[in-house]
Design an enzyme around this catalytic site. Structure first.
Site, PDB file in Angstrom:
ATOM      1  N   CYS A  81     -12.253  28.124   4.185  1.00 18.24           N
ATOM      2  CA  CYS A  81     -12.277  28.124   2.719  1.00 18.24           C
ATOM      3  C   CYS A  81     -11.814  29.427   2.081  1.00 18.24           C
ATOM      4  CB  CYS A  81     -13.694  27.812   2.239  1.00 18.24           C
ATOM      5  SG  CYS A  81     -14.246  26.177   2.732  1.00 18.24           S
TER       6      CYS A  81
HETATM    7  N1  LIG Z   1     -15.624  23.468   6.431  1.00 19.79           N
HETATM    8  C1  LIG Z   1     -16.229  23.832   5.343  1.00 19.79           C
HETATM    9  O1  LIG Z   1     -17.186  24.611   5.429  1.00 19.79           O
HETATM   10  C2  LIG Z   1     -15.805  23.329   3.975  1.00 19.79           C
HETATM   11  C3  LIG Z   1     -16.661  23.552   2.894  1.00 19.79           C
HETATM   12  C4  LIG Z   1     -16.321  23.061   1.644  1.00 19.79           C
HETATM   13  C5  LIG Z   1     -15.116  22.383   1.476  1.00 19.79           C
HETATM   14  N2  LIG Z   1     -14.273  22.192   2.519  1.00 19.79           N
HETATM   15  C6  LIG Z   1     -13.063  21.434   2.259  1.00 19.79           C
HETATM   16  O2  LIG Z   1     -13.227  20.114   2.734  1.00 19.79           O
HETATM   17  C7  LIG Z   1     -11.985  19.613   3.227  1.00 19.79           C
HETATM   18  C8  LIG Z   1     -12.144  19.179   4.666  1.00 19.79           C
HETATM   19  O3  LIG Z   1     -12.506  20.314   5.448  1.00 19.79           O
HETATM   20  P1  LIG Z   1     -13.161  20.215   6.870  1.00 19.79           P
HETATM   21  O4  LIG Z   1     -13.713  21.563   7.126  1.00 19.79           O
HETATM   22  O5  LIG Z   1     -14.065  19.040   6.971  1.00 19.79           O
HETATM   23  O6  LIG Z   1     -11.851  19.949   7.741  1.00 19.79           O
HETATM   24  P2  LIG Z   1     -11.786  19.442   9.271  1.00 19.79           P
HETATM   25  O7  LIG Z   1     -10.460  19.851   9.768  1.00 19.79           O
HETATM   26  O8  LIG Z   1     -13.016  19.832   9.996  1.00 19.79           O
HETATM   27  O9  LIG Z   1     -11.846  17.870   9.151  1.00 19.79           O
HETATM   28  C9  LIG Z   1     -10.862  17.091   8.559  1.00 19.79           C
HETATM   29  C10 LIG Z   1     -10.787  15.778   9.305  1.00 19.79           C
HETATM   30  O10 LIG Z   1      -9.825  14.962   8.646  1.00 19.79           O
HETATM   31  C11 LIG Z   1      -9.084  14.281   9.639  1.00 19.79           C
HETATM   32  N3  LIG Z   1      -7.839  13.846   9.046  1.00 19.79           N
HETATM   33  C12 LIG Z   1      -6.712  14.566   8.826  1.00 19.79           C
HETATM   34  N4  LIG Z   1      -5.777  13.795   8.231  1.00 19.79           N
HETATM   35  C13 LIG Z   1      -6.328  12.582   8.072  1.00 19.79           C
HETATM   36  C14 LIG Z   1      -5.848  11.360   7.531  1.00 19.79           C
HETATM   37  N5  LIG Z   1      -4.617  11.253   7.025  1.00 19.79           N
HETATM   38  N6  LIG Z   1      -6.691  10.320   7.540  1.00 19.79           N
HETATM   39  C15 LIG Z   1      -7.925  10.407   8.052  1.00 19.79           C
HETATM   40  N7  LIG Z   1      -8.430  11.531   8.593  1.00 19.79           N
HETATM   41  C16 LIG Z   1      -7.634  12.601   8.591  1.00 19.79           C
HETATM   42  C17 LIG Z   1      -8.957  15.260  10.766  1.00 19.79           C
HETATM   43  O11 LIG Z   1      -8.676  14.619  11.997  1.00 19.79           O
HETATM   44  C18 LIG Z   1     -10.351  15.911  10.747  1.00 19.79           C
HETATM   45  O12 LIG Z   1     -11.257  15.218  11.576  1.00 19.79           O
HETATM   46  C19 LIG Z   1     -10.977  20.735   3.009  1.00 19.79           C
HETATM   47  O13 LIG Z   1     -10.336  20.532   1.778  1.00 19.79           O
HETATM   48  C20 LIG Z   1     -11.844  21.968   2.945  1.00 19.79           C
HETATM   49  O14 LIG Z   1     -11.238  22.982   2.184  1.00 19.79           O
HETATM   50  C21 LIG Z   1     -14.616  22.634   3.781  1.00 19.79           C
END
Ligand SMILES: NC(=O)c1ccc[n+]([C@@H]2O[C@H](COP(=O)([O-])OP(=O)(O)OC[C@H]3O[C@@H](n4cnc5c(N)ncnc54)[C@H](O)[C@@H]3O)[C@@H](O)[C@H]2O)c1
Length: 445
Positions: free
Chosen positions: A282
């Site tokens: 993030c």
């Molecule tokens: N990790 C954190 O602490 C956090 C906190 C707040 C917000 N976010 C935001 O949340 C969002 C997701 O982050 P995350 O940390 O969960 O990412 P991540 O990479 O852990 O997970 C994303 C998942 O989406 C899947 N994916 C990718 N493309 C896809 C598609 N077309 N269809 C279905 N699945 C698909 C991936 O395989 C993966 O499992 C981002 O925008 C991030 O900025 C993350």
């Protein structure tokens, strides 16, 4: 196209609200990563059937076999969710059976450090054929203000469905603090903005069914900006304290001593801690979503750019300290054996994304150091975007420690025995303020 608004304008909203209240709604979560997986567990825990869709076959298979791939989520929790009806799939047609579609896919930066909405757009387009009346779509991925209305809304409307009466659209940013055990999904207040008043009503009902406090804002844009403000606030303050560290170091002042003293002020001061650079999915990324969008309005987000500049320079500054420290012992980096302690981006987690430790490992290797790492949370160096080291974590023992010319504390995991490390190390470069004392073999960086 049937014009439902003239006949029974609230029909689909009422049906959806009723399904949410009775927990008969099926929750679809698209993207089962660090954000999607805990959310799935929470909706399952409160009694909803959850269908999780992900394109990563390995994740889908692991989850259906009752296995978690995130260290802090127990396998048991996945198994309990499965027993309550949770299913993981890569079949997007399953979206049709879901009343709620929550998108939690990555929003990285591209090579030019510009927003890459590719995952969000691909996911939305993959869902369109299965969109039907009576569904709510919620975007949770972090993004710039305007994304929901500019990218999701027109795509949803292209199906002929009326957003606000037939289907509903909200933006609700995720707040996660990996490793923080004081909060859980249920107790972290959730911000929500809707495209219309009806969308917002549905969004509030959705999140209130699983989260203790839902905070509504007047638009999806305001909700998108809220998330960015939270992360920009952190990035800028971390940039400031990193700069303060460099100034304090030149003046031979320990910045950690100063922060601890300043933090005794009972009002108006919030401690932030310096480190070897920014990490995680993030803070190093999200601020640039706003900086990019601001340019459309002829604005330069200068604080964001400046904090980015300072934070990005930190691994190079730390490298300078390693060079100086080795030099003091008559050694060059080239040919020295350096052990990096902690390679995840923050203490006590296994998350490697954007970890500054990886940058440090690259810089050390470029300069000819013979490197190894030790991290109890990352037994084998994982495959991450653009970086790879064919290495496993080294187990720490007095003998192993003595083999290295320098130990670089990059991430201050609780699991390390710092006393034992200090006792046996020839030289320690500490980027996290672990060591409070001064000694010839300790260099604070
Ligand atoms: N990790 C954190 O602490 C956090 C906190 C707040 C917000 N976010 C935001 O949340 C969002 C997701 O982050 P995350 O940390 O969960 O990412 P991540 O990479 O852990 O997970 C994303 C998942 O989406 C899947 N994916 C990718 N493309 C896809 C598609 N077309 N269809 C279905 N699945 C698909 C991936 O395989 C993966 O499992 C981002 O925008 C991030 O900025 C993350």
């Amino acid at each position: 196209m049937e014009n439902i608004s003239s006949k029974e304008p609230d029909r689909y909203k009422k049906e959806l609200l009723e399904k949410l209240a009775s927990k008969r709604a099926v929750i679809g979560i698209i993207g089962l990563g660090y954000v999607g997986l805990p959310l799935m567990l929470r909706f399952s825990e409160v009694g909803f059937k959850v269908v999780g869709i992900d394109i990563d076959q390995a994740k889908v298979e692991a989850l259906n076999a009752g296995k978690s791939y995130i260290e802090r989520i127990d396998h048991d929790k996945i198994r309990t969710a499965l027993s309550r009806g949770f299913e993981a799939t890569f079949d997007f047609s399953r979206a049709e059976e879901a009343d709620v579609l929550i998108i939690c896919v990555p929003t990285p930066l591209n090579k030019n450090r510009e927003p890459d909405l590719g995952f969000v757009i691909k996911t939305t387009e993959a869902l369109l054929p299965f969109l039907r009346k009576g569904q709510v779509l919620s975007l949770e991925s972090t993004t710039y203000p305007g994304t929901t209305e500019e990218e999701l809304l027109p795509r949803m409307e292209s199906t002929g469905l009326e957003v606000g009466t037939g289907v509903f659209l909200v933006y609700s940013p995720e707040r996660e603090d990996p490793g923080n055990t004081d909060f859980e999904t249920k107790t972290i207040p959730k911000v929500c903005g809707g495209y219309t008043a009806s969308c917002l009503e549905v969004g509030i009902a959705l999140y209130q069914s699983a989260i203790d406090r839902v905070v509504s804002v007047s638009s999806t844009k305001a909700a998108e900006m809220t998330k960015l403000l939270e992360n920009i606030h952190r990035a800028v303050n971390i940039g400031l304290i990193n700069e303060m560290k460099i100034v304090a170091d030149k003046m031979d002042i320990d910045i950690h001593e100063v922060i601890a003293a300043a933090a005794t002020k009972p009002f108006g001061f919030t401690p932030y801690y310096p480190g070897p650079g920014l990490g995680g999915h993030c803070i190093p990324i999200d601020p640039f979503y706003l900086a990019w969008k601001a340019k459309e309005y002829d604005l330069n987000a200068r604080f964001i750019e400046l904090a980015g500049e300072v934070n990005t320079s930190m691994p190079y500054w730390v490298m300078g300290k390693v060079v100086e420290a080795l030099n003091r012992f008559g050694k060059a980096v080239n040919g020295s054996k350096v052990l990096v302690l902690g390679i995840s981006y923050k203490p006590d987690v296994d998350d490697m994304r954007e970890s500054p430790s990886v940058k440090l490992m690259e810089l050390l290797q470029e300069k000819g150091a013979e490197i190894a790492y030790s991290d109890p949370h990352v037994p084998v160096f994982p495959t991450i975007r653009e970086h790879y080291f064919n290495m496993s974590s080294v187990e720490l023992s007095p003998e192993v420690i003595r083999e290295f010319d320098c130990l670089l504390v990059a991430t201050n995991h609780k699991a390390f025995d710092y006393e034992m490390i200090e006792q046996h190390a020839r030289l320690i470069v500490d980027t996290r303020g672990v060591y409070k004392n001064r000694s010839d073999k300790l260099v604070k960086a």
